[in-house]
Design a protein around this motif. Structure first.
Motif, PDB file in Angstrom:
ATOM      1  N   PHE B 177      57.558  29.328  24.862  1.00  0.00           N
ATOM      2  CA  PHE B 177      56.066  30.455  24.611  1.00  0.00           C
ATOM      3  C   PHE B 177      55.687  30.368  22.997  1.00  0.00           C
ATOM      4  CE2 PHE B 177      53.671  33.759  23.398  1.00  0.00           C
ATOM      5  CZ  PHE B 177      51.860  33.633  24.345  1.00  0.00           C
ATOM      6  N   TYR B 180      56.656  26.344  21.684  1.00  0.00           N
ATOM      7  CA  TYR B 180      55.574  26.753  21.456  1.00  0.00           C
ATOM      8  C   TYR B 180      54.377  26.335  20.588  1.00  0.00           C
ATOM      9  CZ  TYR B 180      50.599  24.180  23.083  1.00  0.00           C
ATOM     10  OH  TYR B 180      49.230  23.773  23.477  1.00  0.00           O
ATOM     11  N   ARG B 181      54.524  27.352  20.173  1.00  0.00           N
ATOM     12  CA  ARG B 181      53.381  27.729  18.909  1.00  0.00           C
ATOM     13  C   ARG B 181      54.040  26.721  18.028  1.00  0.00           C
ATOM     14  NH1 ARG B 181      51.261  27.937  15.538  1.00  0.00           N
ATOM     15  NH2 ARG B 181      49.991  30.115  13.865  1.00  0.00           N
ATOM     16  N   GLU B 182      55.585  27.018  17.873  1.00  0.00           N
ATOM     17  CA  GLU B 182      56.235  26.473  16.232  1.00  0.00           C
ATOM     18  C   GLU B 182      56.150  24.722  16.024  1.00  0.00           C
ATOM     19  OE1 GLU B 182      56.931  28.084  13.877  1.00  0.00           O
ATOM     20  OE2 GLU B 182      55.387  29.450  14.709  1.00  0.00           O
ATOM     21  N   GLY B 183      54.722  23.974  17.303  1.00  0.00           N
ATOM     22  CA  GLY B 183      54.739  23.039  17.121  1.00  0.00           C
ATOM     23  C   GLY B 183      55.611  22.124  18.121  1.00  0.00           C
ATOM     24  N   LEU B 184      56.566  22.289  19.006  1.00  0.00           N
ATOM     25  CA  LEU B 184      56.740  21.902  19.997  1.00  0.00           C
ATOM     26  C   LEU B 184      56.359  20.458  20.926  1.00  0.00           C
ATOM     27  CD1 LEU B 184      60.021  21.148  21.449  1.00  0.00           C
ATOM     28  CD2 LEU B 184      59.368  22.850  22.581  1.00  0.00           C
ATOM     29  N   ASN B 185      56.450  19.463  20.982  1.00  0.00           N
ATOM     30  CA  ASN B 185      55.519  18.483  21.687  1.00  0.00           C
ATOM     31  C   ASN B 185      55.639  19.079  22.429  1.00  0.00           C
ATOM     32  OD1 ASN B 185      54.331  16.339  22.709  1.00  0.00           O
ATOM     33  ND2 ASN B 185      55.157  14.926  21.099  1.00  0.00           N
ATOM     34  N   LYS B 186      54.639  19.185  23.464  1.00  0.00           N
ATOM     35  CA  LYS B 186      53.636  19.314  24.045  1.00  0.00           C
ATOM     36  C   LYS B 186      54.022  18.938  25.562  1.00  0.00           C
ATOM     37  CE  LYS B 186      48.920  17.529  23.947  1.00  0.00           C
ATOM     38  NZ  LYS B 186      48.119  18.516  23.894  1.00  0.00           N
ATOM     39  N   GLU B 406      49.791  35.349  13.544  1.00  0.00           N
ATOM     40  CA  GLU B 406      49.268  34.342  12.965  1.00  0.00           C
ATOM     41  C   GLU B 406      48.929  35.528  11.681  1.00  0.00           C
ATOM     42  OE1 GLU B 406      48.390  32.053  13.477  1.00  0.00           O
ATOM     43  OE2 GLU B 406      48.995  31.976  15.835  1.00  0.00           O
ATOM     44  N   ARG B 414      56.093  35.128  11.879  1.00  0.00           N
ATOM     45  CA  ARG B 414      55.526  34.935  13.039  1.00  0.00           C
ATOM     46  C   ARG B 414      55.696  34.614  13.944  1.00  0.00           C
ATOM     47  NH1 ARG B 414      53.188  30.272  10.742  1.00  0.00           N
ATOM     48  NH2 ARG B 414      54.491  29.166  11.376  1.00  0.00           N
ATOM     49  N   TYR B 418      55.613  36.655  17.654  1.00  0.00           N
ATOM     50  CA  TYR B 418      55.214  35.437  18.936  1.00  0.00           C
ATOM     51  C   TYR B 418      57.155  36.214  20.422  1.00  0.00           C
ATOM     52  CZ  TYR B 418      51.406  32.954  18.540  1.00  0.00           C
ATOM     53  OH  TYR B 418      49.977  32.736  17.786  1.00  0.00           O
TER      54      TYR B 418
END
Lengths: 609, 480
Positions: B177, B180-186, B406, B414, B418
């Motif tokens: 989770f 993902y927020r930190e920019g891990l490629n979806k 945020e 941050r 999260y």
């Protein structure tokens, strides 16, 4: 690293994920709580225990108010295993007090330990005396539950009263009001009047916890109810007559039925061999039942209402009445009988008596030939154009006398007997038959089958000169003014009442003037009777006697049937005569006859082989 | 760090979060009282009652929260790695010397107080993860950094799984989770989720289906990341054709029936991976290499799921998974807990039965009714309304935590916020999901609501560190 924009989008996505997760959980909870109502029921099933309180079953009295069936209190022994305590109890003493075999007690205790907080049934049918002694001992964890069982003070009327048993799987399926462990009538009166006798169960709803321990009553007992006792019945049976009948029939196989002609009330109904009804109560019930089931004389078979016996000569009464109604016979008509009836090679034998003879004398002496003439005349009546049509007419008459069909009494397992029809003979003789082929019907043989109840009903019809009330066994039900309407209606036969006089006259002469039934004479009572001797392929002739008394305003009509008893006058007649004498005069003036009949044993190779 | 620091330690503390926390803990106390109240026990205030113990724990938690707020936020940054190492040591110690409860060797016992180091390891892992990912040079797209992140998460996870406490271990998986927020490629997230699902479902599917599904999933996500669809589809077709040919060939030549379709497909795919790796290195496609690593990893996993299933998972865990997947159904055995829990919740209806009126709770039909199955008390005694209210409180708290994350200026804060949100969300999903029959039974508590001192205090620390970090941010820049 990602930019602010992208970060914002991802935050929104994750917010959606969070909301979705919660929506999913809430939706599922909502489904369980609001949509699927099953769980409310399941929760109740978890937590509520319905404790049944059994009502006492209704009792049955005879027509004079004497107990036929009583309810006796008895107790079920229950245990809550956890409450026995660590130090245990004196098992030997308990076995001694209650008369339980020790291995059985130990087995039940082991079962009870599986659910230590739930009540467990250890034994049923604990008598009141044992229960009182048991209470004195004060065993921790054990308690008793009140129930009632049947008790029979006179030990009579086994098949008549029927027995009570625990409901089986089949009944549970058909009648949802019953629960496992309930008792219900299984035969006889107990079955026929189950709805009156059973009463209403009471219930106490308790809340229990997960271990089965009682926590209190549900909603402060708002839905609890008290048991409502079963209603009592007054039966039409005369207990003393019934007792005498069973005594006289002991050692013989057969049945005896007595009816009050003016009302159709069954005064006595004996099926022999009978049994002690107390044997089908209590702990030994199963064993006794199996013993009776495998007894070759079939004591559990109610011959009085189910057996199909050839009526023999007693059927000549019907034959004569049909002949008179059809106009093919006048009472004064005479036929000659030379030791029988002969047409070509066919011969129907008869015994020695004066010849020629008229109808009255033919009934009195039971002449075979006379009724062969009558029967032929009925079937070969020109009016109907053919023997088969004549036969149909004859059969309609016979049926109107209650033969070949159920009478509609309150006995649920009443048999219908059998009167052959055209199709039967068409099949048997490949359509080529005539009056001579079926001639033995004239004297009540061939394929005719009548129940003893139907024969007693025939005696009623003759006694009443043309009508009968449906025979029934219950006189009054507690809390009910009247019985079913059908028991108060006169049922007329197709024969006009005016034709009955000569037949009655013949029956009277047979007893009082000279005939086959003279031994049945009772001074001052004008007994009328007709013997019957039915041939049968399985051995000695069946003995039967049909009678009513007195001739005018008859008080009792009776039919006695003894399998393989020989001539009608040999055994059926004295039994019927003694019963009539006892009913009418309350005494027996012929003790030597009574002793002889009572001790008479008949050998039955077909049963006892 | 300059600027005028306000003297009050409460300045900048997010009131809503603290209020939500207080409300949820109070509700928890209330429900525990209902669940553990027994009629007829004399002294209502005796400390033998669970609710009285919980009251004491709530007091302790309050003090702990104050202490957490008192510490300077820099300490959390500084202490992240030492705490992480300490947490790992605690876990190992529990594995070696701990006490076994319900088959999991994950507990320390001090007198009458039991403690589960996992609860604290979660905090340490969250801190360490925040620290790793907030380093200046960290890039989520760089494979070496991803490997570091993976190590930070998987190390405690492995020890927890060894402790036989798989349920708590999987909680750490919820950090996806955060990633993902930190920019891990979806397109990396999706195969991870997919393979996790496949792992659960693998008891249902044949190995061949599993293999085909994972090949397709991996290739397609790689194509989504890098484009060049044509070549990927050609690659898939080639692999398929080659493995069918190989299967046919070996079937004809070898006497014992050859490799079979599964064998050939596996062989062809593994061979082709050599080519794929060479291609990726030449074309400098780092994420292709990651997908290959993921695929190989899952290939090691999938054939071993049977092994894991039969040897690592204990009998009761296996039964729970099988029961959850509907492979075995046994209402009085494994299903008993879930069934009773569903009955309790379902019988609550819209308004519920009222305080202390829940028969399923009161009479003990629901097992573990004051700990893992505390949600049954909510459902039965307070009905749909109560369920909605409790879920709303939890949902608001999680959303609030994300909001707090945020508004941080430092990535450390941050990421940590999260992490907390992810842990809470996962706990709620699994615990409530379990009581309503959506999830298999994994013994993890409902945050703040379930009875238990160590769990309450751990969650309090977890939450209040986030509050502290958030407060500091606002102390320095009140405008945000």
């Amino acid at each position: 690293m990602i930019g602010r924009e992208e970060g914002h989008v991802r935050m929104r996505t994750l917010q959606c994920v969070v909301l979705l997760v919660f929506a999913l959980l809430l939706g599922r909870a909502g489904y369980l709580q609001l949509v699927d109502r099953r769980y409310v029921e399941l929760a109740k099933a978890n937590v509520l225990r319905h404790v049944v309180q059994y009502p006492p079953r209704g009792e049955v009295f005879d027509r004079r108010g004497e107990y036929l069936v009583q309810s006796r209190e008895c107790y079920d022994l229950m245990v809550i295993s956890r409450e026995i305590g660590k130090q245990g109890f004196d098992t030997a003493r308990m076995c001694e007090v209650l008369g339980l075999p020790r291995p059985r007690l130990e087995r039940e205790l082991a079962n009870a330990r599986m659910r230590p907080r739930a009540p467990h049934l250890i034994a049923s049918y604990i008598s009141k005396e044992d229960k009182l002694r048991f209470d004195e001992c004060n065993f921790p964890g054990f308690y008793t539950v009140f129930r009632t069982v049947r008790q029979y003070p006179r030990k009579i009327g086994g098949n008549l009263l029927g027995y009570v048993g625990e409901v089986n799987a089949d009944m549970l399926k058909r009648y949802p009001s019953y629960r496992a462990g309930d008792y219900a009538g299984m035969s006889g009166v107990e079955l026929a009047y189950e709805h009156c006798l059973k009463g209403e169960k009471g219930v106490r709803i308790q809340e229990i916890d997960t271990h089965g321990a009682v926590k209190g009553s549900y909603m402060n007992g708002m839905y609890d109810s008290l048991p409502e006792p079963g209603r009592y019945l007054v039966s039409t049976i005369d207990a003393r007559l019934q007792l005498l009948g069973e005594e006289l029939m002991r050692g013989k196989v057969g049945a005896a039925v007595a009816i009050e002609p003016a009302t159709g009330e069954i005064l006595m109904m004996v099926s022999s061999p009978s049994y002690d009804p107390d044997e089908l109560v209590g702990r030994e019930r199963g064993n006794n039942y199996m013993k009776m089931l495998y007894n070759k004389r079939r004591p559990l078979f109610n011959r009085a209402v189910k057996a199909k016996y050839p009526p023999g000569s007693t059927f000549k009464l019907v034959q004569g009445l049909i002949g008179l109604q059809e106009g093919v016979l006048r009472p004064s008509d005479t036929h000659s009988c030379n030791m029988g009836y002969q047409v070509g090679r066919l011969k129907m034998a008869c015994h020695a008596h004066a010849s020629p003879l008229d109808l009255r004398f033919a009934v009195a002496t039971s002449c075979n030939a006379y009724f062969c003439y009558v029967f032929r005349d009925i079937l070969e009546n020109r009016k109907y154009g053919g023997v088969k049509e004549g036969f149909d007419t004859w059969r309609d008459y016979v049926e109107s006398f209650g033969f070949g069909r159920k009478l509609g009494s309150d006995f649920l397992d009443e048999g219908s007997g059998y009167v052959p029809d055209r199709a039967y003979y068409d099949r048997k003789y490949r359509k080529s038959w005539n009056a001579l082929t079926v001639l033995s019907l004239s004297i009540g043989q061939d394929a005719l089958g009548c129940t003893p109840l139907q024969l007693a009903n025939l005696a009623c019809i003759v006694a009443n000169r043309g009508y009968y009330y449906i025979p029934h066994i219950v006189k009054r039900i507690e809390g009910q003014d009247s019985l079913d309407r059908r028991f108060y209606e006169r049922h007329y036969t197709k024969v006009d009442p005016k034709h009955f006089e000569p037949i009655v006259e013949g029956m009277w002469r047979g007893v009082n003037v000279g005939g086959t039934s003279t031994a049945a004479r009772l001074d001052g009572w004008d007994v009328c009777g007709k013997t019957g001797t039915a041939q049968n392929p399985h051995g000695r002739d069946h003995s039967t006697f049909l009678s009513f008394a007195p001739k005018d305003n008859p008080r009792i009509a009776i039919s006695v049937y003894v399998e393989n008893g020989g001539f009608g006058a040999t055994i059926a007649l004295p039994i019927a005569s003694l019963l009539e004498e006892y009913y009418l005069t309350d005494t027996i003036r012929r003790p030597e006859l009574f002793e002889r009949v009572k001790n008479m044993q008949i050998y039955y190779p077909s049963y006892d082989r | 760090m300059t600027g005028s620091r306000n003297t009050s330690i409460f300045y900048g503390v997010d009131r809503l979060a603290v209020l939500l926390y207080a409300a949820i803990v109070a509700a928890g106390f209330f429900f525990i009282t209902a669940a553990s109240y027994e009629e007829g026990t004399g002294d209502l205030l005796s400390f033998s009652h669970f609710y009285m113990k919980q009251a004491v724990w709530i007091g302790v938690a309050g003090v702990v929260a104050l202490v957490v707020l008192l510490l300077d936020d820099r300490y959390y940054h500084m202490l992240a790695y030492p705490a992480y190492i300490g947490g790992l040591l605690l876990l190992v110690a529990a594995l070696l010397f701990g006490r076994e409860v319900n088959g999991a060797k994950a507990w320390f016992e001090f007198g009458s107080v039991r403690m589960q180091p996992v609860e604290f390891a979660k905090i340490a892992t969250a801190l360490a993860l925040a620290r790793v990912m907030s380093e200046y040079s960290f890039s989520i797209d760089r494979p070496s950094d991803l490997v570091r992140v993976g190590t930070v998460i998987c190390l405690p996870l492995a020890i927890i799984v060894l402790q036989n406490d798989t349920g708590s271990g999987i909680v750490l998986g919820s950090f996806l989770f955060v990633l993902y927020r930190e920019g891990l490629n979806k397109w990396l997230c999706i195969p991870v989720l997919l393979i996790a699902t496949l792992f659960i479902v693998s008891f249902l599917l044949s190995p061949l289906t599993l293999l085909v599904l994972s090949i397709i999933a991996c290739t397609l996500s790689e194509a989504m990341m890098n484009g060049r669809w044509r070549s990927r589809i050609i690659y898939l077709a080639t692999v398929a054709l080659a493995s069918i040919l190989l299967a046919a060939l070996t079937a004809l030549t070898m006497p014992d029936g050859g490799l079979g379709l599964y064998g050939s497909l596996l062989a062809v795919t593994l061979l082709s991976l050599v080519g794929v790796v060479i291609y990726a290195v030449r074309a400098q496609l780092g994420n292709t290499l990651l997908v290959v690593a993921l695929f190989v990893g899952s290939m090691i996993f999938l054939p071993t799921t049977d092994y894991i299933f039969n040897s690592i998972l204990k009998e009761h865990q296996r039964n729970r998974i099988l029961s959850f997947l509907g492979i075995v159904s046994d209402p009085l055995g494994t299903d008993y807990n879930v069934n009773q829990s569903k009955i309790a919740i379902g019988s609550g209806g819209f308004w519920g039965k009222g305080f202390l009126e829940g028969t399923q709770i009161k009479y003990g039909f629901v097992p573990e009714r004051h700990t893992d199955f505390i949600f049954c008390t909510v459902g039965e005694e307070w009905g749909f309304v109560g369920v909605g209210a409790v879920l709303a409180l939890l949902c608001l708290l999680i959303l609030r935590l994300m909001r707090m994350g945020e508004r941080q200026q430092e990535p450390f804060g941050r990421i940590y916020c999260y992490c907390v949100a992810a842990i809470l969300l996962f706990h709620v999903l699994v615990n409530v999901g379990m009581t309503v029959g959506l999830m298999p039974v994994m013994g993890i508590p409902l945050p703040f609501l379930s009875y238990g001192g160590s769990s309450l205090i751990a969650f309090t620390i977890l939450l209040f560190i986030a509050v502290r970090l958030d407060a500091s941010t606002r102390q320095f820049s009140p405008s945000i």
